[in-house]
Design an enzyme around this catalytic site. Structure first.
Site, PDB file in Angstrom:
ATOM      1  N   SER A 203      29.375  -0.335 -65.059  1.00 53.09           N
ATOM      2  CA  SER A 203      30.533  -0.927 -65.728  1.00 53.09           C
ATOM      3  C   SER A 203      30.335  -2.433 -65.910  1.00 53.09           C
ATOM      4  O   SER A 203      29.377  -2.850 -66.558  1.00 53.09           O
ATOM      5  CB  SER A 203      31.797  -0.591 -64.928  1.00 53.09           C
ATOM      6  OG  SER A 203      32.955  -0.837 -65.679  1.00 53.09           O
ATOM      7  N   ASP A 425      33.163   8.715 -71.586  1.00 50.85           N
ATOM      8  CA  ASP A 425      33.531   7.603 -70.701  1.00 50.85           C
ATOM      9  C   ASP A 425      34.751   6.891 -71.269  1.00 50.85           C
ATOM     10  O   ASP A 425      34.690   6.331 -72.367  1.00 50.85           O
ATOM     11  CB  ASP A 425      32.358   6.629 -70.590  1.00 50.85           C
ATOM     12  CG  ASP A 425      32.573   5.538 -69.551  1.00 50.85           C
ATOM     13  OD1 ASP A 425      33.732   5.168 -69.296  1.00 50.85           O
ATOM     14  OD2 ASP A 425      31.574   5.049 -69.010  1.00 50.85           O
ATOM     15  N   HIS A 453      33.379   7.974 -65.946  1.00 51.70           N
ATOM     16  CA  HIS A 453      32.905   6.592 -65.935  1.00 51.70           C
ATOM     17  C   HIS A 453      31.901   6.435 -64.803  1.00 51.70           C
ATOM     18  O   HIS A 453      32.244   6.544 -63.633  1.00 51.70           O
ATOM     19  CB  HIS A 453      34.113   5.668 -65.723  1.00 51.70           C
ATOM     20  CG  HIS A 453      33.790   4.211 -65.774  1.00 51.70           C
ATOM     21  ND1 HIS A 453      33.170   3.625 -66.857  1.00 51.70           N
ATOM     22  CD2 HIS A 453      34.023   3.215 -64.879  1.00 51.70           C
ATOM     23  CE1 HIS A 453      33.047   2.330 -66.631  1.00 51.70           C
ATOM     24  NE2 HIS A 453      33.545   2.053 -65.439  1.00 51.70           N
TER      25      HIS A 453
END
Length: 485
Positions: A203, A425, A453
């Site tokens: 991320s 995602d 995710h």
């Protein structure tokens, strides 16, 4: 993007440019790490966590201001899980945020990387401005008010909140941000004794990794960027793209829920409407949970949190069904996990660190008119993420001007960088993986067809095999590689 801490700070989620010379591992400029037993690890419930075998903690002094390398220092908090087999070196993690504690995250998740841990010392850290590393704090009373008081004057609260940040963390605020964190990361590499940095970022960690590769391309070792974020997008683009991603995740959840006999409705459309109506209803009818309330703003966070991973979809079903019957305990706990609220009512620095880092990384300061326009677009796509009532952007009153240095990505000259993008995602949609791969110049894209995710953390065998083969054996995946759900 929020009204309460949720509105003001969630807006921040919706998340020097010159190349810098890398210090030699033998230069001594990076400092040294004194490793010892971990004493202050925190688990997901906010309670003390007992370190596992081979786990050590340490501190690395780094310059508060990188333009003054011999000036005042701050300590970066580190954690290391020592390799259990034939050691290749260190593998450094960043688990996202910006603002997540890498120390606590690795302590909780080390078992998920057990194969990598046979060959690497697994290392993570709290980036500058986060928790133990001169963490940005802004007054717990303001965090609590912003998180729960939907009737207050939001602009007044925001100004008070920023003033508290200035008073408590004014020294560090000008020196947070991803470019400075990347420079810290290179000092960490040197202190660990590694000629090149081996890195796994998730991320926001993909942003940090991409910035590091831009500034230190020759120091890039084996890099994997999972759930890629493209920092070049505007505030509005981030909000719209993420709203689209979470809308698709809610629909996927609803389809999966109905396929397994769902408490929330007989059709996917009915399930989606039930969830959206429930959250909207919290605006006028918050649900009591002990001496607290699940407000609209906390309800937003509670719903999106389990959408991050398919494994937690059953929790969303159960928690929402219970709340519809008047018991919102689980949903409030989900919101608290997002905001970093501990059992004793205090907060970690997750949301305040996020605010400080995002405001440092972007020169953009949306006006009230721009925020209203963005909100209308978000509401049309995914009403659960709307931020009605907010009249300024998250960084509108921030005391430090941001710049766009962290938006510049070009890793020309680096080793291959594996970029993983997930088709399902919600937080970092697939299109960001493709655009980040292109900007890196040295990126190799791997597509994950599944939901969630953090593709590696889904446990998908293909993704794990691909990543492990690169990090352990140096086997670069073929460009355009795909892993099925």
């Amino acid at each position: 993007m929020k009204k309460p801490l949720a509105t003001f700070l969630l807006g921040a989620v919706v998340l020097t440019s010159c190349s810098t010379s890398a210090p030699s591992a033998k230069s001594g400029t990076s400092g040294t790490v004194a490793w010892s037993t971990c004493t202050d690890l925190v688990g997901p419930d906010g309670k003390q966590l007992t370190p596992g075998p081979g786990v050590e903690c340490g501190k690395l002094p780094v310059p508060l201001d990188h333009t003054e390398p011999d000036g005042e220092k701050i300590d970066l908090a580190l954690i290391r899980v020592k390799a259990t087999g034939d050691r290749l070196g260190s593998l450094v993690f960043n688990f996202g945020g910006p603002g997540a504690s890498g120390v606590d995250s690795l302590a909780m998740s080390a078992a998920a990387f057990s194969k990598l841990g046979t060959r690497y010392d697994l290392v993570s850290f709290d980036p500058r401005g986060v928790d133990r590393s001169a963490g940005v704090t802004c007054g717990n009373e303001y965090a609590e008010m912003l998180a729960s008081d939907a009737d207050a004057d939001q602009d007044a609260l925001a100004k008070e909140f920023v003033q508290a940040c200035r008073q408590e963390s004014g020294k560090v605020l000008p020196h947070v941000g991803t470019v400075n964190a990347a420079k810290d990361l290179d000092l960490l590499r040197a202190a660990l004794g590694d000629e090149q940095l081996n890195y796994l970022g998730f991320s926001y960690g993909t942003h940090l990794g991409a910035v590091y590769a831009t500034h230190f391309p020759k120091n890039v070792g084996r890099f994997v960027l999972d759930s890629a974020f493209d920092p070049s997008v505007t505030y509005e683009e981030r909000a719209v793209i993420q709203a689209t991603g979470f809308d698709q995740a809610l629909e996927a959840f609803a389809e999966d829920c109905v396929a397994q006999s769902c408490e929330l409705g007989a059709t996917p459309a009915a399930v989606v409407k039930k969830v959206e109506d429930f959250v909207e209803g919290l605006k006028t009818r918050p649900i009591k949970v002990g001496d607290r309330e699940l407000t609209f703003w906390l309800g937003q966070l509670a719903v999106i949190t389990p959408l991050y991973a398919k494994q937690s979809w059953p929790v969303l079903e159960q928690a929402t069904a219970a709340a519809l019957k008047g018991n919102a305990t689980i949903l409030l706990a989900l919101a608290d996990s997002y905001t970093g609220r501990r059992a004793d009512g205090t907060y970690n620095t997750m949301m305040t660190s996020l605010q400080a880092i995002n405001c440092a990384d972007y020169a953009e300061r949306p006006t009230s008119a721009q925020m209203a326009k963005i909100n209308e677009r978000v509401k049309e796509i995914f009403p659960v993420l709307s931020f009605d009532g907010l009249t300024s952007g998250a960084c509108e009153y921030w005391p430090v001007r941001g710049d766009d240095a962290a938006k510049r990505i070009d890793a020309t000259g680096s080793a291959p960088i594996v970029v993983i993008g997930g088709k399902g995602d919600p937080a970092t949609p697939f299109q960001w993986a493709t655009s980040l791969t292109e900007k890196l110049r040295t990126g190799v894209l791997v597509t994950y067809e599944g939901e969630g995710h953090g593709a590696y953390l889904t446990g998908d065998g293909c993704v794990m095999k691909t990543v492990d083969a690169y990090l352990i054996d140096g086997k670069v995946p073929a460009a355009g590689s795909t892993c099925g759900a």
